[in-house]
Design a protein around this motif. Structure first.
Motif, short mmCIF file in Angstrom:
data_model
loop_
_atom_site.label_atom_id
_atom_site.label_comp_id
_atom_site.label_asym_id
_atom_site.label_seq_id
_atom_site.Cartn_x
_atom_site.Cartn_y
_atom_site.Cartn_z
N GLY A 190 0.51 16.35 -14.39
CA GLY A 190 0.89 17.23 -13.29
C GLY A 190 0.91 18.67 -13.77
N ARG A 191 1.00 19.60 -12.83
CA ARG A 191 0.88 21.01 -13.17
C ARG A 191 2.22 21.73 -13.27
NH1 ARG A 191 -4.26 22.60 -13.15
NH2 ARG A 191 -5.81 21.28 -12.13
N GLY A 192 3.30 21.08 -12.96
CA GLY A 192 4.60 21.73 -13.03
C GLY A 192 4.92 22.13 -14.46
N ARG A 193 5.42 23.36 -14.64
CA ARG A 193 5.68 23.86 -15.98
C ARG A 193 6.82 23.13 -16.66
NH1 ARG A 193 5.00 30.46 -16.02
NH2 ARG A 193 2.82 30.50 -15.34
N TRP A 194 7.86 22.80 -15.88
CA TRP A 194 9.05 22.21 -16.49
C TRP A 194 8.99 20.70 -16.57
CZ3 TRP A 194 12.52 24.64 -19.32
CH2 TRP A 194 12.61 26.04 -19.20
N LEU A 195 8.58 20.05 -15.51
CA LEU A 195 8.60 18.59 -15.48
C LEU A 195 7.21 17.96 -15.52
CD1 LEU A 195 11.39 17.96 -12.81
CD2 LEU A 195 11.58 17.81 -15.30
N GLY A 196 6.16 18.78 -15.34
CA GLY A 196 4.82 18.20 -15.28
C GLY A 196 4.75 17.20 -14.16
N GLY A 197 4.31 15.98 -14.46
CA GLY A 197 4.27 14.94 -13.44
C GLY A 197 5.46 14.00 -13.47
N THR A 198 6.44 14.29 -14.36
CA THR A 198 7.58 13.37 -14.46
C THR A 198 8.41 13.34 -13.19
OG1 THR A 198 8.95 15.09 -15.48
CG2 THR A 198 7.74 13.62 -16.96
N ASP A 199 8.30 14.40 -12.37
CA ASP A 199 9.07 14.40 -11.12
C ASP A 199 8.64 13.27 -10.19
OD1 ASP A 199 6.59 15.86 -10.91
OD2 ASP A 199 7.23 16.52 -8.92
N ARG A 200 7.37 12.85 -10.26
CA ARG A 200 6.90 11.74 -9.42
C ARG A 200 7.59 10.44 -9.83
NH1 ARG A 200 1.57 8.52 -8.98
NH2 ARG A 200 1.53 8.89 -11.22
N ALA A 201 7.72 10.22 -11.13
CA ALA A 201 8.43 9.03 -11.62
C ALA A 201 9.91 9.08 -11.24
CB ALA A 201 8.27 8.91 -13.13
N LEU A 202 10.51 10.25 -11.33
CA LEU A 202 11.92 10.39 -10.96
C LEU A 202 12.12 10.10 -9.48
CD1 LEU A 202 12.83 13.61 -12.97
CD2 LEU A 202 13.60 11.27 -13.45
N ARG A 203 11.21 10.60 -8.64
CA ARG A 203 11.31 10.33 -7.21
C ARG A 203 11.14 8.84 -6.92
NH1 ARG A 203 7.14 12.32 -4.85
NH2 ARG A 203 6.20 13.62 -6.47
N ALA A 204 10.26 8.19 -7.69
CA ALA A 204 10.05 6.75 -7.50
C ALA A 204 11.33 5.97 -7.80
CB ALA A 204 8.92 6.27 -8.40
N VAL A 205 12.00 6.32 -8.88
CA VAL A 205 13.24 5.63 -9.25
C VAL A 205 14.32 5.84 -8.19
CG1 VAL A 205 15.11 5.56 -10.94
CG2 VAL A 205 12.74 5.70 -11.71
N LEU A 206 14.42 7.06 -7.67
CA LEU A 206 15.43 7.36 -6.65
C LEU A 206 15.13 6.65 -5.34
CD1 LEU A 206 15.90 11.20 -7.28
CD2 LEU A 206 17.50 9.36 -7.87
N LEU A 207 13.85 6.48 -5.04
CA LEU A 207 13.44 5.83 -3.80
C LEU A 207 13.56 4.31 -3.87
CD1 LEU A 207 12.11 6.33 -0.99
CD2 LEU A 207 9.88 6.14 -2.15
N SER A 208 13.46 3.77 -5.06
CA SER A 208 13.36 2.33 -5.26
C SER A 208 14.43 1.50 -4.53
CB SER A 208 13.39 2.01 -6.76
OG SER A 208 13.21 0.64 -6.99
N PRO A 209 15.72 1.87 -4.58
CA PRO A 209 16.75 1.03 -3.93
C PRO A 209 16.58 0.89 -2.42
CG PRO A 209 17.75 2.59 -5.46
CD PRO A 209 16.33 3.00 -5.30
N PHE A 210 15.82 1.79 -1.82
CA PHE A 210 15.68 1.79 -0.36
C PHE A 210 14.40 1.09 0.10
CE2 PHE A 210 17.92 5.63 -1.74
CZ PHE A 210 19.14 5.44 -1.11
#
Length: 330
Positions: free
Chosen positions: A243-263
């Motif tokens: 990913g192109r984000g300077r701070w998280l790169g593409g890790t934000d997509r994985a973080l969003r996946a984990v947060l979404l998972s319970p629903f």
């Protein structure tokens, strides 16, 4: 000795081949081994460490303003040159492979518990292509993905360094595997055992079948599309952080996946691979049993490391690119 060195973070232009001091020979009270490097492989992590992106990499101890370790490379295969007095598993002359920082050099040094005797049925160049990508794929498929015999598994980025291992490991564990890749790589993915291959330039992988396990190594598909292809009780494993984000790169997509998972009623997970020797040993067993084999696209001399990383950055990977150090020093 010759090595690929960088003094600052940046593009491939910051990499230079230089003569630097050879690592010190391990002393009597140490458990380190000194390796005469014969081959080293290129993985995506090398690109992140070269760039210092995302900035999270720098906060993990690799150096805030400049690389703490100036020599690149993380995978190695070669011959033991010398051992510390506390080393019990190796002796000079042994051929080994494993995890090793600063492997783009004529010599590298690391703790003995980072190395294994190389697979008996592989050459040194193929052995160098296993450690990082192979272990990452094993943890994605077996540990996080919890693959079981008969499951339908989709591997996205099936022709890449991690993807070629993921296809073979899923097959070794009894799954039915579909690989996703571009047109020019479909025959490669079939050749490593994929039951079906989807050319993403002509067909949408999310357009029909549902999969029990999706391993996404390509890094840019939306969570919405990935969920459309996932069975109601399925598992998604996101590998890497492209990913192109300077701070998280593409890790934000994985973080969003984990947060979404319970629903969702599904297991949506990201993977941060750990360099575990016991997992490398499992891979060696699979290789020696003929169930997994490294896919080496090409071999290159040490001087071509910048161009190899540039090609990886452009998405041209077909399995693993291997640096054959001995060609520069013969």
């Amino acid at each position: 000795m010759k090595a690929i060195v960088q003094d600052v973070y940046g593009s491939c232009d910051v990499l230079e081949i230089r003569d630097i001091e050879k690592p010190a020979t391990p002393s009597a009270g140490e458990r380190d081994v000194l390796i005469r490097v014969r081959a080293a492989a290129v993985d995506a992590g090398v690109w992140h460490l070269m760039r210092g992106r995302p900035y999270l990499v720098r906060l993990m101890g690799y150096g805030l303003r400049a690389p703490r370790e100036r020599v690149r490379g993380r995978e190695v295969a070669g011959m033991v040159e010398a051992v510390g007095g506390e080393v019990t598993r190796f002796r000079p002359g042994d051929e080994v492979f494993g995890f090793c920082e600063a492997s783009f050099a004529e010599y590298a040094r690391g703790p003995e518990d980072r190395f294994l005797a190389k697979p008996a049925n592989l050459g040194i160049e193929e052995s160098a292509a296993i450690p990082i990508s192979g272990v990452t794929a094993l943890q994605a498929v077996r540990d996080v993905g919890r693959v079981r015999p008969g499951q339908q598994v989709l591997v996205i980025g099936a022709a890449g360094g991690v993807g070629t291992y993921a296809v073979q490991i899923a097959k070794a564990y009894g799954a039915v595997v579909t690989g996703v890749c571009s047109t020019g790589k479909t025959e490669l993915v079939r050749s490593i055992g994929a039951d079906e291959v989807i050319d993403y330039t002509r067909e949408d992988f999310a357009g029909g079948r549902r999969y029990d396990l999706i391993v996404d190594t390509a890094g840019h598909r939306s969570l919405t599309r990935l969920r459309r292809a996932l069975a109601p009780r399925g598992t998604l494993v996101i590998v890497g952080s492209e990913g192109r984000g300077r701070w998280l790169g593409g890790t934000d997509r994985a973080l969003r996946a984990v947060l979404l998972s319970p629903f969702t009623g599904r297991r949506l997970r990201g993977l941060i691979a750990a360099e575990r020797l016991e997992d490398l040993e499992v891979l060696r067993d699979l290789v020696e049993a003929g169930k997994v084999r490294p896919v080496v696209d090409r071999t290159h001399p040490l001087s071509e490391v910048p161009e190899v990383i540039r090609s990886l950055e452009q998405g041209n990977a077909r399995g693993k690119a291997v640096i054959t150090v001995s060609r520069d020093t013969a």
